[in-house]
Scaffold this active site. Structure first.
Site, PDB file in Angstrom:
ATOM      1  N   ARG A  61       0.849  -1.199   0.000  1.00  0.00           N
ATOM      2  CA  ARG A  61       0.000   0.000   0.000  1.00  0.00           C
ATOM      3  C   ARG A  61       0.879   1.242   0.000  1.00  0.00           C
ATOM      4  NH1 ARG A  61      -2.899  -3.080   4.519  1.00  0.00           N
ATOM      5  NH2 ARG A  61      -4.336  -4.365   3.317  1.00  0.00           N
TER       6      ARG A  61
ATOM      7  N   PHE B 166     -11.991  -4.772  -5.070  1.00  0.00           N
ATOM      8  CA  PHE B 166     -11.866  -5.683  -3.925  1.00  0.00           C
ATOM      9  C   PHE B 166     -11.280  -4.888  -2.750  1.00  0.00           C
ATOM     10  CE2 PHE B 166     -11.180  -7.884  -7.933  1.00  0.00           C
ATOM     11  CZ  PHE B 166     -12.159  -8.865  -7.910  1.00  0.00           C
TER      12      PHE B 166
ATOM     13  N   ASP C 153     -16.349  -3.255  -3.494  1.00  0.00           N
ATOM     14  CA  ASP C 153     -16.306  -4.554  -2.804  1.00  0.00           C
ATOM     15  C   ASP C 153     -17.710  -5.147  -2.793  1.00  0.00           C
ATOM     16  OD1 ASP C 153     -14.091  -5.955  -0.728  1.00  0.00           O
ATOM     17  OD2 ASP C 153     -16.176  -6.565  -0.429  1.00  0.00           O
TER      18      ASP C 153
ATOM     19  N   ASN D 146     -20.295  -6.461  -7.418  1.00  0.00           N
ATOM     20  CA  ASN D 146     -19.391  -7.506  -7.884  1.00  0.00           C
ATOM     21  C   ASN D 146     -18.366  -6.826  -8.803  1.00  0.00           C
ATOM     22  OD1 ASN D 146     -18.161  -9.562  -9.407  1.00  0.00           O
ATOM     23  ND2 ASN D 146     -19.951 -10.881  -9.137  1.00  0.00           N
ATOM     24  N   ALA D 147     -17.095  -6.959  -8.477  1.00  0.00           N
ATOM     25  CA  ALA D 147     -16.065  -6.231  -9.227  1.00  0.00           C
ATOM     26  C   ALA D 147     -16.008  -6.667 -10.692  1.00  0.00           C
ATOM     27  CB  ALA D 147     -14.699  -6.426  -8.566  1.00  0.00           C
TER      28      ALA D 147
ATOM     29  N   ASP E 109      -7.050  -6.406  -6.010  1.00  0.00           N
ATOM     30  CA  ASP E 109      -6.573  -7.243  -4.899  1.00  0.00           C
ATOM     31  C   ASP E 109      -7.665  -8.228  -4.493  1.00  0.00           C
ATOM     32  OD1 ASP E 109      -5.149  -8.292  -2.771  1.00  0.00           O
ATOM     33  OD2 ASP E 109      -5.674  -6.666  -1.399  1.00  0.00           O
TER      34      ASP E 109
ATOM     35  N   CYS F 117      -3.279 -13.555  -3.984  1.00  0.00           N
ATOM     36  CA  CYS F 117      -2.879 -14.143  -2.701  1.00  0.00           C
ATOM     37  C   CYS F 117      -3.087 -15.650  -2.699  1.00  0.00           C
ATOM     38  CB  CYS F 117      -3.625 -13.476  -1.545  1.00  0.00           C
ATOM     39  SG  CYS F 117      -5.409 -13.646  -1.660  1.00  0.00           S
TER      40      CYS F 117
END
Ligand code: SAH
Length: 391
Positions: free
Chosen positions: A206, A222, A244, A271-272, A292, A332
């Site tokens: 960040r 997100f 988000d 919903n992205a 992300d 991730c």
């Protein structure tokens, strides 16, 4: 204490420094170890390898605690906690960091996050459950927090034969805790928030957006409780949108924006995937797009399906960028290796007819240390790319 004897050749991984031994690597037990016991692990020739937490119900049947022969004492557990904290004193801010990162800190499956004056603990394997009290005692002595809260509401505990649990382990814990990260203020909902309430692993990433957001139009997909979006605002962005799917996360993010006095940040519950598509169709343009998402795959088998998801959002993110804009793209999923993820981003670039210029290819913060002997411990990828459209 029981001994677990491995099949011939299976000692090699242990020697190489890996902290896990799979069920299929075990030849037999000497003695009668119960699930959750601490056992001695030996090679097929009887040579001592490690002390480990044993759970025959798990694919990871043995999690290494120590490579020295001898009982795992309270003093030993306390020394592991102290060592983890000492490391964070060197590399992190003790009031906003991951204090204990499981295998990486020699305390398998145990996670402790520090938010302001509260600690949040997760214990995710049977064999460590009996050390939980000692870990808490050590944390109280070393950190003197206001309280320690357990977030054991994780399904993996049931696979280990443990009940899901939440609750105060020590002291008192308010519903929300104030925390500062890189000079940005946050409320952390340690009781109801996702995982432990806040994703600390992106802290250094960040901070890495500071050089290219000043005066810019930024889209953070997100966005959870707003961490990247609010960093962008802190570093002088002109206008920031966070997206988000969770209305609760957006609500928390709005409160965090207010806490910092930012009025140029908005959060949209959507919903992205749909949001990105709609923004493309509407001809919107951004200077910076941040992606992300949650782990799209939790298993190795589903990596290909996950790759399609990553490709789609990256493709749309690139289309939304102005020439020379910056894409911050993360994954991730531990099963998606760093090189694989970069290939996915590159293939999105080909389809979007853009050139990628890599400014940085980052990973998790240093408070989530990586064991080179266990590549799984490096799970986070964060690429920062300039996206060039006219060349
Ligand atoms: N960027 C955040 C962490 C994101 S975690 C941070 O730095 O703190 C992933 C987030 O994606 C979660 O908050 C989850 O609610 C959200 N999410 C999951 N699926 C989504 C979807 N399809 N569209 C938008 N958000 C989604």
């Amino acid at each position: 204490m029981a001994d677990i004897i491995l099949l011939p050749g299976k000692e090699k991984r242990v020697w190489a420094g890996h902290p896990w031994i799979f069920k299929s690597d075990i030849a037999r037990a000497k003695g009668d170890p119960a699930p959750g016991d601490t056992v001695r692990v030996t090679a097929s020739n009887g040579r001592f390898l490690a002390m480990a937490a044993y759970n025959p119900a798990s694919q990871i049947a043995l999690r290494i605690l120590s490579r020295r022969d001898g009982e795992i004492s309270e003093a030993f557990i306390r020394s592991r906690v102290r060592r983890a904290i000492e490391y964070r004193k060197t590399f992190a801010d003790l009031r906003s960091c991951r204090l204990i990162f499981a295998e990486s800190d020699g305390l398998p499956a145990v996670i402790v996050d520090s938010f302001g004056d509260v600690l949040v603990l997760q214990c995710l394997c049977l064999g460590m459950e009996k050390y939980k009290e000692t870990i808490c005692d050590a944390l109280m002595d070393e950190m003197r927090p206001r309280g320690i809260y357990e977030r054991g509401d994780v399904p993996v505990r049931e696979l280990e034969g443990l009940k899901q649990v939440t609750g105060v382990l020590r002291g008192e814990v308010p519903d929300r805790v104030r925390m500062e990260e890189n000079g940005v203020r946050f409320w952390v909902d340690v009781k109801q928030g996702q995982k432990t309430g806040f994703f600390l692993d992106q802290k250094e990433n960040r901070a890495a957006i500071a050089p290219f957001v000043r005066g810019k139009r930024v889209l953070d997909c997100f966005s959870h409780t707003g961490s990247f979006a609010l960093h962008a605002a802190k570093y002088g962005a002109g206008e920031v949108t966070g997206v988000d799917i969770s209305e609760f996360a957006c609500e928390c993010a709005r409160e965090n924006a207010e806490l910092n006095g930012f009025s140029n940040v908005r959060f949209v519950a959507a919903n992205a995937f749909d949001f990105l598509k709609e923004q493309c169709a509407a001809g919107e343009q951004y200077d910076v797009v941040i992606l992300d998402p949650p782990a799209f795959t939790k298993t190795r088998a589903a990596v290909e399906a996950a790759a399609r998801g990553y490709k789609e959002i990256n493709l749309r993110g690139m289309k939304l960028l102005r020439d020379g804009g910056y894409l911050v793209t993360c994954s991730c999923s531990q099963h998606m290796l760093p090189g694989q993820f970069r290939d996915v981003v590159l293939s999105a670039a080909r389809d979007a007819h853009v050139q990628l210029f890599q400014a940085e290819y980052r990973t998790q913060g240093r408070d989530h240390p990586i064991l080179p002997a266990a590549p799984e411990t490096q799970y986070l990828k964060c690429g920062i790319f300039r996206v060039d459209k006219n060349g």
